[in-house]
Design a protein around this motif. Structure first.
Motif, PDB file in Angstrom:
ATOM      1  N   ALA A  94       0.853  -1.188   0.000  1.00 26.70           N
ATOM      2  CA  ALA A  94       0.000   0.000   0.000  1.00 26.70           C
ATOM      3  C   ALA A  94       0.888   1.238   0.000  1.00 26.70           C
ATOM      4  O   ALA A  94       1.994   1.225   0.545  1.00 26.70           O
ATOM      5  CB  ALA A  94      -0.907  -0.001   1.218  1.00 26.70           C
ATOM      6  N   GLU A  95       0.418   2.320  -0.621  1.00 28.17           N
ATOM      7  CA  GLU A  95       1.237   3.516  -0.754  1.00 28.17           C
ATOM      8  C   GLU A  95       0.384   4.773  -0.623  1.00 28.17           C
ATOM      9  O   GLU A  95      -0.817   4.786  -0.924  1.00 28.17           O
ATOM     10  CB  GLU A  95       1.938   3.526  -2.114  1.00 28.17           C
ATOM     11  N   LEU A 155       2.496  -4.974 -10.435  1.00 28.54           N
ATOM     12  CA  LEU A 155       1.480  -4.169 -11.113  1.00 28.54           C
ATOM     13  C   LEU A 155       0.946  -3.152 -10.117  1.00 28.54           C
ATOM     14  O   LEU A 155       0.446  -3.515  -9.051  1.00 28.54           O
ATOM     15  CB  LEU A 155       0.349  -5.048 -11.628  1.00 28.54           C
ATOM     16  N   ASN A 156       1.053  -1.868 -10.474  1.00 21.30           N
ATOM     17  CA  ASN A 156       0.670  -0.769  -9.595  1.00 21.30           C
ATOM     18  C   ASN A 156      -0.586  -0.084 -10.109  1.00 21.30           C
ATOM     19  O   ASN A 156      -0.733   0.169 -11.311  1.00 21.30           O
ATOM     20  CB  ASN A 156       1.822   0.244  -9.515  1.00 21.30           C
ATOM     21  N   VAL A 157      -1.498   0.217  -9.185  1.00 19.15           N
ATOM     22  CA  VAL A 157      -2.678   1.038  -9.478  1.00 19.15           C
ATOM     23  C   VAL A 157      -2.657   2.215  -8.512  1.00 19.15           C
ATOM     24  O   VAL A 157      -2.511   2.015  -7.292  1.00 19.15           O
ATOM     25  CB  VAL A 157      -3.991   0.239  -9.332  1.00 19.15           C
ATOM     26  N   ARG A 158      -2.791   3.433  -9.036  1.00 14.09           N
ATOM     27  CA  ARG A 158      -2.669   4.626  -8.200  1.00 14.09           C
ATOM     28  C   ARG A 158      -3.761   5.644  -8.551  1.00 14.09           C
ATOM     29  O   ARG A 158      -4.019   5.909  -9.717  1.00 14.09           O
ATOM     30  CB  ARG A 158      -1.288   5.255  -8.366  1.00 14.09           C
ATOM     31  N   GLY A 168      -2.451   4.433  -3.492  1.00 13.33           N
ATOM     32  CA  GLY A 168      -2.410   3.325  -4.427  1.00 13.33           C
ATOM     33  C   GLY A 168      -1.963   2.031  -3.788  1.00 13.33           C
ATOM     34  O   GLY A 168      -1.814   1.923  -2.566  1.00 13.33           O
ATOM     35  N   ALA A 169      -1.744   1.025  -4.645  1.00 14.62           N
ATOM     36  CA  ALA A 169      -1.298  -0.287  -4.183  1.00 14.62           C
ATOM     37  C   ALA A 169      -0.584  -0.990  -5.330  1.00 14.62           C
ATOM     38  O   ALA A 169      -0.876  -0.757  -6.507  1.00 14.62           O
ATOM     39  CB  ALA A 169      -2.469  -1.129  -3.701  1.00 14.62           C
ATOM     40  N   VAL A 183      -2.385   2.968 -14.125  1.00 15.84           N
ATOM     41  CA  VAL A 183      -2.100   1.527 -14.108  1.00 15.84           C
ATOM     42  C   VAL A 183      -0.718   1.356 -14.722  1.00 15.84           C
ATOM     43  O   VAL A 183      -0.501   1.727 -15.887  1.00 15.84           O
ATOM     44  CB  VAL A 183      -3.155   0.732 -14.894  1.00 15.84           C
ATOM     45  N   ARG A 184       0.233   0.794 -13.936  1.00 13.74           N
ATOM     46  CA  ARG A 184       1.629   0.774 -14.365  1.00 13.74           C
ATOM     47  C   ARG A 184       2.289  -0.554 -14.019  1.00 13.74           C
ATOM     48  O   ARG A 184       1.997  -1.148 -12.976  1.00 13.74           O
ATOM     49  CB  ARG A 184       2.406   1.903 -13.680  1.00 13.74           C
TER      50      ARG A 184
END
Length: 206
Positions: A110-111, A159-162, A148-149, A187-188
């Motif tokens: 988590a971020e 895989l990052n979603v922010r 994000g996470a 989405v990165r």
């Protein structure tokens, strides 16, 4: 922009010397975005979100660090739109520097944090197709909240979603009663150099 990239590359080079303290990553993907206040509803403007990340490892669970990104945001009228707006599209090209804190629980991280964005250039198109960029003043310096996470499939790949939202109005106050604030979902893919990220076991609820 080039100066900031060089600075981060120096940090990345240093990760090879102090791998227990720092991790370097490449992130690349896309934004879908909109601007609250322009009456163009929905996330219909795609754009690039890509750059470099360095994190300092505080312990098994916590990391902190900056990214340097090229990030495209804005808003766009969809083809089947019933929106009543004097605009057809916004396109913002920015150099973005998020400062993030990360908390790891096994494969999920988590971020949260804040970012500074420097507006490189932008384009605004009116509802009649005319370029109205010169008549639409936007702020050069933008600030946003980030949440994000990331899910890691291996120590190197994730895989990052922010989610992101501007904190202050992005338009210049010229005595006109407008308030524009951008929102985006990113989405990165994340690739971490070297040995990658450790994947600590999930926290035992007991």
């Amino acid at each position: 922009m080039q100066k900031w990239i060089i600075v981060l590359l120096v940090f990345l080079a240093g990760t090879g010397l102090s791998a227990q303290t720092f991790r370097g990553s490449v992130v690349a993907g896309m934004n879908i975005s909109q601007i609250d206040g322009d009456a163009l509803f929905g996330f219909h403007q795609p754009g690039v979100n890509a750059g470099l990340r360095v994190v300092a490892i505080l312990n098994d669970r916590w990391r902190v660090g900056p990214e340097i990104l090229f990030s495209q945001q804005g808003a766009q009228r969809p083809n089947t739109s019933a929106n009543i707006s004097i605009y057809d599209s916004f396109r913002l090209n920015t150099l973005e520097v998020p400062l993030m804190a990360y908390y790891k629980d096994w494969r999920l991280t988590a971020e949260g944090g804040f970012s500074y964005q420097r507006l490189i250039n932008y384009e605004v198109i009116g509802d009649n197709g005319e370029d109205v960029t010169a008549q639409t003043d936007l702020q050069d310096n933008l600030f946003a909240l980030k949440l994000g996470a990331t899910i890691y499939f291996s120590p190197n790949w994730g895989l990052n979603v922010r989610w992101s939202k501007h904190i202050l109005d992005i338009d210049v106050d010229n005595g006109i009663n407008t308030s524009f604030k951008g929102r985006s979902v990113s989405v990165r893919a994340v690739y971490t150099f070297g040995a990658g990220e450790s994947l600590p076991k999930p926290i035992d609820p007991e």
